[in-house]
Write an enzyme that holds these catalytic residues in place. Structure first.
Site, PDB file in Angstrom:
ATOM      1  N   ALA A   2       0.819  -1.220   0.000  1.00 14.89           N
ATOM      2  CA  ALA A   2       0.000   0.000   0.000  1.00 14.89           C
ATOM      3  C   ALA A   2       0.849   1.264   0.000  1.00 14.89           C
ATOM      4  O   ALA A   2       0.306   2.364  -0.040  1.00 14.89           O
ATOM      5  CB  ALA A   2      -0.926  -0.002   1.221  1.00 14.89           C
ATOM      6  N   LYS A  33      -2.162   6.042  -1.430  1.00 19.39           N
ATOM      7  CA  LYS A  33      -1.091   6.855  -0.855  1.00 19.39           C
ATOM      8  C   LYS A  33      -0.140   7.355  -1.940  1.00 19.39           C
ATOM      9  O   LYS A  33       0.172   8.534  -1.988  1.00 19.39           O
ATOM     10  CB  LYS A  33      -0.306   6.046   0.172  1.00 19.39           C
TER      11      LYS A  33
HETATM   12  C1  LMR Z   1      -3.907   3.640   8.072  1.00 14.74           C
HETATM   13  O1  LMR Z   1      -3.369   2.584   8.394  1.00 14.74           O
HETATM   14  O2  LMR Z   1      -3.995   4.608   8.847  1.00 14.74           O
HETATM   15  C2  LMR Z   1      -4.472   3.805   6.704  1.00 14.74           C
HETATM   16  O3  LMR Z   1      -4.233   2.671   5.938  1.00 14.74           O
HETATM   17  C3  LMR Z   1      -5.887   4.222   6.696  1.00 14.74           C
HETATM   18  C4  LMR Z   1      -6.822   3.135   7.113  1.00 14.74           C
HETATM   19  O4  LMR Z   1      -7.762   2.871   6.369  1.00 14.74           O
HETATM   20  O5  LMR Z   1      -6.648   2.550   8.195  1.00 14.74           O
END
Ligand code: LMR
Length: 394
Positions: free
Chosen positions: A210, A243
């Site tokens: 991600a 992201k």
């Molecule tokens: C996070 O880990 O803060 C991000 O991936 C947003 C989420 O959806 O948790």
């Protein structure tokens, strides 16, 4: 009927977002949800994304449905970005999904369809939505050690020991880069050892990627997933563009499968289409199309890569500044791990009480396990955070 509903546990990341919004203090600092912010606290739309949007607005002629698995051009552009030339096209299947979470959810459902008895192994700790979705789906789950709380580095021996207890056919969920929540990552030789173990124990990797481009760069961050693609008979990948393209609310994700041989690809592809149809029919297209335009147009791509590199280097700089401020404040190197971690997050290693104390006394919001979003910092807030860390006795 609906009176039978039971309250569900709050997601701790989303709960913290709300708590931050509701805090009336002006001087509060948001190190919570994993959203990139620039030095002014804004989550900007990237230049390349804006430009692609302009062009798309000019040329798009219909909003009719795409295919059930989205646009094949998007699959290919993402395959090239993540896997380069490590997989044969005929072994590859994919489906666009609503964001990276959609890819994880669809991947887990695919695993459940194919192998309901399999256990999915999660790093301890991991992104809280991993165990939450797994529990919701009723999939067997186990954990492998990942993080050494003393050194704040990967507990690699613990990881290998725990994974050696997995049974053949189990699935191992791995973070492709920029581990969430710790920021501690496998190096190249550790990826190779993990790949060897997966083969030896007949385990199937499912890579959640991600944050490609947020760690050591677009190519370096893909080392692990590419090594697995070259070495493993089967591989699942869930990827997010939220992201690295900054298209969070457009929900752009993709689930990929790499099959043992081309004879399995058709079934994989039709299973992905079936699952999309059951859960939401057609995936969102707008953001995926922007990503495809950027990745396939050399000028847009060059601009995007340079913007992404600025983001990456900015976060690296904040890490180094925080580590050196803490070094000066404490006269010790014990926070040096902050500069070694990569990606958007670092796990500080504070207790829940210390996290509460920093929030109460300085308005600093980090997740209860002391995960900090490094991009939430800037030059002005680094000394405040450093003071708070020292005062809280971390
Ligand atoms: C996070 O880990 O803060 C991000 O991936 C947003 C989420 O959806 O948790």
């Amino acid at each position: 009927m609906l009176e039978n509903l039971q309250p569900q546990p709050a997601d701790k990341i989303l709960a913290l977002m709300t708590a931050f919004k509701e805090d009336p203090r002006d001087a509060k600092i948001d190190l919570g949800v994993g959203v990139y912010k620039d030095a002014t606290g804004l989550t900007p739309i990237m230049r390349s994304v804006k430009e692609a949007e302009k062009r798309l607005w000019q040329v798009e002629e219909t909003k009719s449905y795409t295919g059930l698995v989205g646009d094949v051009g998007f699959h290919h552009a993402m395959r090239d970005l993540i896997l380069a030339d490590t997989v044969a096209a005929e072994n590859f299947a994919a489906a666009a999904t609503p964001g990276g979470t959609g890819a994880i959810r669809q991947g887990l459902e695919l695993i459940q369809m194919a192998s309901p008895e399999a256990t999915v192994w999660l790093s301890n700790p991991t992104w809280p939505n991993h165990p939450s979705i797994i529990k919701y789906l009723g999939i067997n789950v186990s954990e492998y050690r990942y993080f050494d709380p003393e050194s704040r580095a990967v507990d690699f021996n613990g990881m290998l020991t725990d994974l050696s207890n997995a049974k053949p056919g189990d699935v191992v969920l791995l973070h492709g880069c920029c581990h969430n929540p710790t920021g501690a990552n496998l190096n190249a030789s550790q990826w190779q050892e993990v790949a060897d173990l997966l083969i030896a124990k007949n385990l199937i990797p499912f890579v959640d990627i991600a944050y490609q481009g947020f760690g050591d760069g677009l190519e370096a961050d893909a080392y692990g997933v590419r090594h697995l693609a070259k070495t493993q008979p089967e591989l699942l990948i869930g990827a997010s563009c939220s992201k690295n393209f900054g298209v969070y609310r457009e929900r752009v994700g993709i689930l990929m499968t790499i099959a043992q041989d081309a004879s399995r690809t058709k079934l994989n592809q039709s299973s992905l289409a079936f699952l999309n149809r059951q859960n939401f029919s057609f995936p969102p297209d707008h953001g995926a199309r922007l990503v495809t335009m950027i990745l396939t147009d050399s000028a847009l791509r060059t601009d995007w890569q340079s913007e992404l590199e600025d983001v990456r280097l900015g976060m690296l700089n904040l890490r180094q500044q925080l580590a050196s401020t803490l070094q000066k404040r404490t006269g010790s190197d014990r926070f040096g791990f902050l500069a070694d971690h990569r990606g958007m997050f670092s796990r500080l290693g504070a207790t829940p009480d210390q996290v509460d104390k920093m929030r109460e006394s300085h308005g600093i919001y980090m997740i209860g396990d002391s995960r900090m979003n490094i991009a939430g910092l800037n030059e002005a807030s680094i000394p405040i955070l450093a003071d708070a860390i020292v005062e809280a006795g971390v």
